[in-house]
Design a protein around this motif. Structure first.
Motif, PDB file in Angstrom:
ATOM      1  N   ALA A 125       0.823  -1.205   0.000  1.00 48.80           N
ATOM      2  CA  ALA A 125       0.000   0.000   0.000  1.00 48.80           C
ATOM      3  C   ALA A 125       0.859   1.258   0.000  1.00 48.80           C
ATOM      4  CB  ALA A 125      -0.943  -0.009   1.203  1.00 48.80           C
ATOM      5  N   LEU A 126       1.877   1.288   0.868  1.00 51.21           N
ATOM      6  CA  LEU A 126       2.717   2.488   0.935  1.00 51.21           C
ATOM      7  C   LEU A 126       3.631   2.605  -0.277  1.00 51.21           C
ATOM      8  CD1 LEU A 126       3.723   3.127   4.644  1.00 51.21           C
ATOM      9  CD2 LEU A 126       1.805   3.970   3.308  1.00 51.21           C
ATOM     10  N   LEU A 127       4.099   1.477  -0.806  1.00 50.15           N
ATOM     11  CA  LEU A 127       4.901   1.540  -2.026  1.00 50.15           C
ATOM     12  C   LEU A 127       4.081   2.095  -3.185  1.00 50.15           C
ATOM     13  CD1 LEU A 127       6.980  -1.783  -1.960  1.00 50.15           C
ATOM     14  CD2 LEU A 127       7.870   0.557  -1.862  1.00 50.15           C
ATOM     15  N   THR A 128       2.811   1.736  -3.236  1.00 48.89           N
ATOM     16  CA  THR A 128       1.939   2.259  -4.283  1.00 48.89           C
ATOM     17  C   THR A 128       1.719   3.757  -4.113  1.00 48.89           C
ATOM     18  OG1 THR A 128       0.786   0.130  -4.459  1.00 48.89           O
ATOM     19  CG2 THR A 128      -0.342   2.075  -5.343  1.00 48.89           C
ATOM     20  N   PHE A 129       1.437   4.171  -2.885  1.00 47.58           N
ATOM     21  CA  PHE A 129       1.199   5.586  -2.602  1.00 47.58           C
ATOM     22  C   PHE A 129       2.443   6.431  -2.881  1.00 47.58           C
ATOM     23  CE2 PHE A 129       1.455   8.971   0.735  1.00 47.58           C
ATOM     24  CZ  PHE A 129       0.534   9.832   0.167  1.00 47.58           C
ATOM     25  N   TYR A 130       3.574   6.020  -2.318  1.00 49.14           N
ATOM     26  CA  TYR A 130       4.801   6.792  -2.509  1.00 49.14           C
ATOM     27  C   TYR A 130       5.307   6.666  -3.943  1.00 49.14           C
ATOM     28  CZ  TYR A 130       5.326   7.896   2.435  1.00 49.14           C
ATOM     29  OH  TYR A 130       5.148   8.397   3.695  1.00 49.14           O
ATOM     30  N   GLY A 131       5.047   5.528  -4.572  1.00 49.26           N
ATOM     31  CA  GLY A 131       5.448   5.363  -5.965  1.00 49.26           C
ATOM     32  C   GLY A 131       4.710   6.342  -6.866  1.00 49.26           C
ATOM     33  N   ALA A 132       3.423   6.549  -6.573  1.00 47.75           N
ATOM     34  CA  ALA A 132       2.651   7.517  -7.348  1.00 47.75           C
ATOM     35  C   ALA A 132       3.231   8.923  -7.178  1.00 47.75           C
ATOM     36  CB  ALA A 132       1.188   7.487  -6.910  1.00 47.75           C
ATOM     37  N   LEU A 133       3.571   9.274  -5.938  1.00 46.70           N
ATOM     38  CA  LEU A 133       4.174  10.586  -5.693  1.00 46.70           C
ATOM     39  C   LEU A 133       5.529  10.709  -6.391  1.00 46.70           C
ATOM     40  CD1 LEU A 133       3.494  11.067  -1.853  1.00 46.70           C
ATOM     41  CD2 LEU A 133       2.275  12.129  -3.763  1.00 46.70           C
ATOM     42  N   TYR A 134       6.296   9.630  -6.374  1.00 49.66           N
ATOM     43  CA  TYR A 134       7.646   9.656  -6.926  1.00 49.66           C
ATOM     44  C   TYR A 134       7.635   9.792  -8.453  1.00 49.66           C
ATOM     45  CZ  TYR A 134      12.402   8.086  -8.016  1.00 49.66           C
ATOM     46  OH  TYR A 134      13.681   7.995  -8.495  1.00 49.66           O
ATOM     47  N   PHE A 135       6.745   9.044  -9.114  1.00 54.39           N
ATOM     48  CA  PHE A 135       6.748   9.031 -10.571  1.00 54.39           C
ATOM     49  C   PHE A 135       5.882  10.136 -11.184  1.00 54.39           C
ATOM     50  CE2 PHE A 135       7.915   4.582  -9.600  1.00 54.39           C
ATOM     51  CZ  PHE A 135       9.108   4.534 -10.302  1.00 54.39           C
ATOM     52  N   LEU A 136       4.831  10.544 -10.479  1.00 51.53           N
ATOM     53  CA  LEU A 136       3.951  11.576 -11.032  1.00 51.53           C
ATOM     54  C   LEU A 136       4.460  12.984 -10.757  1.00 51.53           C
ATOM     55  CD1 LEU A 136       0.435  10.068 -10.211  1.00 51.53           C
ATOM     56  CD2 LEU A 136       1.700   9.993 -12.368  1.00 51.53           C
ATOM     57  N   ARG A 137       5.256  13.125  -9.682  1.00 45.23           N
ATOM     58  CA  ARG A 137       5.833  14.431  -9.365  1.00 45.23           C
ATOM     59  C   ARG A 137       7.348  14.308  -9.240  1.00 45.23           C
ATOM     60  NH1 ARG A 137       3.395  17.741  -4.628  1.00 45.23           N
ATOM     61  NH2 ARG A 137       4.873  19.181  -5.594  1.00 45.23           N
TER      62      ARG A 137
END
Length: 214
Positions: A125-137
């Motif tokens: 869950a956290l890898l998905t959340f932080y991954g979205a932040l990392y790749f989208l921004r």
């Protein structure tokens, strides 16, 4: 656990922190260039206090070993991020692997696989959340913070979904407050002075301790 056992576990943490400090200092070229991570005894004392606090709150449950390892490694990672503004992959991966093994051992000893499954789900869950932040921004979140999130999700997931949410929010809230204070004092460039890792680790440990009180 008795007071003697709690104090003894704190001493174990102090010794482990001393060994880890030496190992980390020697293995990191960045730290070799920028100097020691913290003044003498600071990291050891912090780890010892965390070990004793965890022993007091969790007791002799098998998960104590996993959370104690998280505390010992987390103090070192927080110090590295604060000092060198980086979270080395070669330290995060071994930390996460050993943490997963310790949680696996705890599940075996407790004859209960559900906390381990929830722990893995928390990590994803956290890898998905932080991954979205990392790749989208791009540039808004460091790669080390992204990898660290999996480690912290693993730890908080064992404690429960409330801990996952609480620990994550506390970490970001603490970072936001620190950033606000620095911006008031130094101006808009202060954002470059805020390493996120120490706040995320602190939020995780607070959430774990809070969950053990319920």
């Amino acid at each position: 656990m008795t007071a003697v056992s709690i104090a003894g576990w704190g001493l174990v943490g102090l010794v482990l922190a001393f060994v880890l400090r030496i190992a980390v200092q020697r293995s990191s070229p960045l730290l070799a260039e920028s100097g020691r991570m913290a003044p003498p005894v600071v990291l050891e004392a912090a780890t010892g206090v965390l070990f004793s606090t965890l022993a007091w709150r969790i007791g002799s449950e098998p998960a104590l070993f996993a959370y104690s390892w998280l505390a010992a490694a987390g103090v070192q990672l927080a110090a590295i991020d604060f000092k060198a503004r980086t979270l080395p992959t070669k330290l995060i991966w071994p930390t996460g692997i050993l943490l997963a093994l310790l949680f696996g051992l705890a599940a075996v000893l407790q004859h209960d696989a559900y906390p381990l499954i929830r722990s893995a789900a928390g990590m994803l869950a956290l890898l998905t959340f932080y991954g979205a932040l990392y790749f989208l921004r791009p540039g808004g979140l460091g790669g080390g913070d992204f990898r660290l999130s999996g480690l912290l999700g693993l730890a908080m997931g064992w404690a429960g979904w409330t801990a996952v949410l609480t620990g994550t929010l506390l970490g970001w809230l603490a970072a936001a407050i620190a950033l606000l204070v620095l911006r008031i004092g130094r101006g808009s460039d202060a954002s470059h002075d805020i390493p996120l890792g120490p706040f995320l680790i602190t939020g995780t440990l607070v959430a774990v301790l809070a969950s053990s009180m319920s």
